[in-house]
Design a protein around this motif. Structure first.
Motif, PDB file in Angstrom:
ATOM      1  N   SER A 124       1.077   4.351  -1.056  1.00 25.57           N
ATOM      2  CA  SER A 124      -0.013   5.622  -0.896  1.00 25.57           C
ATOM      3  C   SER A 124       0.139   4.934   0.188  1.00 25.57           C
ATOM      4  O   SER A 124       0.258   6.806   0.904  1.00 25.57           O
ATOM      5  CB  SER A 124      -0.735   5.983  -1.724  1.00 25.57           C
ATOM      6  N   ASP A 125      -0.561   4.544   1.019  1.00 22.25           N
ATOM      7  CA  ASP A 125      -0.887   5.300   1.906  1.00 22.25           C
ATOM      8  C   ASP A 125       0.787   5.142   3.406  1.00 22.25           C
ATOM      9  O   ASP A 125       0.595   5.718   4.230  1.00 22.25           O
ATOM     10  CB  ASP A 125      -1.396   3.641   3.183  1.00 22.25           C
ATOM     11  N   TRP A 126       1.549   4.287   2.042  1.00 15.62           N
ATOM     12  CA  TRP A 126       3.181   4.778   3.548  1.00 15.62           C
ATOM     13  C   TRP A 126       3.446   6.022   3.325  1.00 15.62           C
ATOM     14  O   TRP A 126       3.803   6.718   4.480  1.00 15.62           O
ATOM     15  CB  TRP A 126       4.094   3.543   2.593  1.00 15.62           C
ATOM     16  N   MET A 152       1.267   8.308   5.452  1.00 13.75           N
ATOM     17  CA  MET A 152       2.274   8.124   7.264  1.00 13.75           C
ATOM     18  C   MET A 152       3.145   9.081   7.313  1.00 13.75           C
ATOM     19  O   MET A 152       4.012   9.045   8.634  1.00 13.75           O
ATOM     20  CB  MET A 152       2.031   6.807   7.031  1.00 13.75           C
ATOM     21  N   PRO A 185       0.851  -1.540  -0.154  1.00 13.97           N
ATOM     22  CA  PRO A 185      -0.224   0.399   0.171  1.00 13.97           C
ATOM     23  C   PRO A 185       1.093   1.343  -0.265  1.00 13.97           C
ATOM     24  O   PRO A 185       1.334   1.942   1.240  1.00 13.97           O
ATOM     25  CB  PRO A 185      -0.631   0.029   1.189  1.00 13.97           C
TER      26      PRO A 185
END
Length: 389
Positions: free
Chosen positions: A114-116, A119, A112
Motif C-alpha cells: 500500500s505504501d509503495w 508513493m 509494504p
C-alpha cells in the motif's frame, strides 16, 4: 512502448563509459566521459557496498546537483567492448533529451504494498509527464531479497500506463548481498524505481534463447516464500532434476542449470524459472517464484547469437544505444559454448551497455535467463507513426 512524433536534428544518445573497479581515480575516469554528455541521469553498474557509496558521492559532487544518480552491484558488466567483470560501467543520459526522477522502495522483506503504491502514484502525478515525449520506468531491485514478483505486480497495478523494465542487482555468483544507490544512499532489501521521459524514440528489446521439450515435471512440494522446490515428481528435487537432464548430482553446476532450464508456461509463452543453487537438504533454490502443484517443462538451449542479432536488426532504425539487463545464466551459457567474444562483438556493434542480473523485469513479470533492454533511437519524423514492441 509508444514513441511520440518529435523531430530533432543532431540527436545525442546516452554515453557509456567504463573503468576498472579498483582504480584509485575511478570517479575521474568515468567523469572524463560523462561530462561530455551533460547528463541529467547517470546509471552506475558494478560497484558494491562502500565502493558504490563513495563513487556515488564523488559523481554527485562533480556533476550538477539536479543530475539523478542511481546504480547497483552486478554479476558482471556490459561496457563499450562487451562483457567484462571487475569493472564499473556508467551511462550518462543527456539532459537535453532526458528527464528522470527516482525513488527508493524500501523494506522488500515486509512488502509494504500500500505504501509503495501511494508513493508511485504520487511520484507519477508530481512528475507531470509530457504527452509528446516517451515515458517508461526503470527498476533496479535487490536480487537476493526474493520479492521481485510481488514488486513488479505492484508497480504495474499502480502505474498501468507506464511500461517498466529492469534488472535484479547481482553479487557475482555469491548470491549473498546486493546493494543499490539512489540520492547518495546505498542500501539493500530495497528497490530503486525511476521514471524516465525522453524525446528520443524508444523500443523494448527482449530475447530468450530457449524452447520447451516434451519433458515435464510437477512440483510436488515447495516453500514459496523461499523460492525453493523441495520435491519434483514426488522425489527429492535435485535428484529428480539431475535424472531428467541425464547428469549425476555431483555434476550439477550453475552452467548446467543454464543449459537445462525449467520453464513455466504462461499463456502462449514459456518463461524460465531459473535455478540458482542446490540446497543442503537436496532441494532447488530458484530465482523466481514457485508454488506446489506447478507443472514445469524442461527447456533446451537454442541459438544464443543469431536470434539476438535478429531481434536487434528488427528495430525500426539503428539504436543510438541499448540499455541492457542480461541474466548471468545467459552469460554462463555463452561462456560454456565459447560464444562470449561473439556476443561481446554484437553488444559493441549495437551499442549495448548495462549489467548481468539475477533476474529481469518486463511486461509486469519477473523472468530469468532473458535479455531485456530498451533501445534509444533518433526521433521519428513528424507524422511517422511507430508502435514499439
Amino acid at each position: 512502448m509508444d514513441t511520440g512524433p518529435v523531430a530533432k536534428e543532431d540527436v545525442a544518445g546516452p554515453v557509456a563509459v567504463q573503468a576498472d573497479r579498483d582504480a584509485a581515480d575511478l570517479a575521474d575516469r568515468l567523469l572524463a566521459g560523462l561530462r561530455a554528455a551533460d547528463p541529467g541521469l547517470v546509471l552506475v553498474f558494478g560497484a558494491a557496498g562502500e565502493g558504490l557509496a563513495k563513487l556515488g558521492g564523488d559523481l554527485q559532487a562533480a556533476l550538477p546537483p539536479e543530475c539523478v544518480i542511481c546504480g547497483c552491484s552486478s554479476a558482471g558488466e556490459i561496457g563499450p567492448c562487451g562483457y567484462s567483470s571487475g569493472s564499473v560501467v556508467a551511462i550518462g543520459f543527456p539532459r537535453s533529451s532526458f528527464r528522470a526522477e527516482a525513488i527508493m522502495l524500501r523494506n522488500l522483506a515486509t512488502l509494504p504494498v500500500s505504501d509503495w503504491m501511494a508513493m508511485l502514484r504520487r511520484m507519477h502525478r508530481n512528475f507531470g509527464p509530457d504527452a509528446a515525449r516517451s515515458q517508461f520506468g526503470l527498476l533496479l531491485v535487490d536480487g537476493v531479497a526474493g520479492q521481485e514478483d510481488a514488486l513488479v505486480s505492484t508497480i504495474e497495478a499502480a502505474l498501468p500506463a507506464v511500461p517498466v523494465l529492469g534488472g535484479s542487482a547481482g553479487d557475482a555468483l555469491d548470491f549473498r548481498q546486493t546493494t543499490l544507490l539512489v540520492d547518495g544512499e546505498v542500501t539493500s532489501n530495497a528497490a530503486v524505481f525511476l521514471l524516465v521521459e525522453t524525446d528520443l524514440a524508444v523500443s523494448e528489446v527482449t530475447f530468450a534463447h530457449f524452447s520447451p521439450t516434451e519433458t515435464r515435471a510437477v512440483v510436488t512440494a515447495a516453500i514459496p516464500d523461499k523460492r525453493r522446490i523441495v520435491e519434483l515428481n514426488a522425489e527429492p528435487a535435485a535428484e529428480e532434476y539431475a535424472r531428467i537432464i541425464g547428469l549425476a548430482m555431483q555434476d550439477l553446476t550453475p552452467t548446467e542449470f543454464a543449459r537445462h532450464p525449467l520453464l513455466l508456461r504462461m499463456g502462449r509463452r514459456h518463461h524460465v524459472r531459473a535455478i540458482s543453487e542446490l540446497t543442503e537438504d537436496g532441494g532447488l533454490s530458484l530465482m523466481s517464484s514457485i508454488d506446489t502443484g506447478t507443472v514445469l517443462t524442461l527447456g533446451r538451449s537454442d541459438d544464443m547469437t543469431q536470434g539476438f542479432a535478429e531481434a536487434l536488426e528488427a528495430l525500426p532504425r539503428p539504436p543510438l544505444m541499448v540499455l541492457g539487463f542480461d541474466c548471468i545464466l545467459r552469460r554462463l551459457a555463452l561462456e560454456r559454448a565459447g560464444l562470449m567474444d561473439t556476443m561481446s562483438e554484437m553488444f559493441t556493434r549495437y551499442r549495448v551497455a548495462g549489467f548481468n542480473t539475477y533476474g529481469e523485469q518486463h511486461s509486469g513479470m519477473h523472468v530469468n535467463q532473458t535479455f531485456v533492454g530498451v533501445a534509444f533511437m533518433p526521433p521519428f519524423p513528424e507524422g511517422e507513426a511507430h508502435n514499439a514492441a
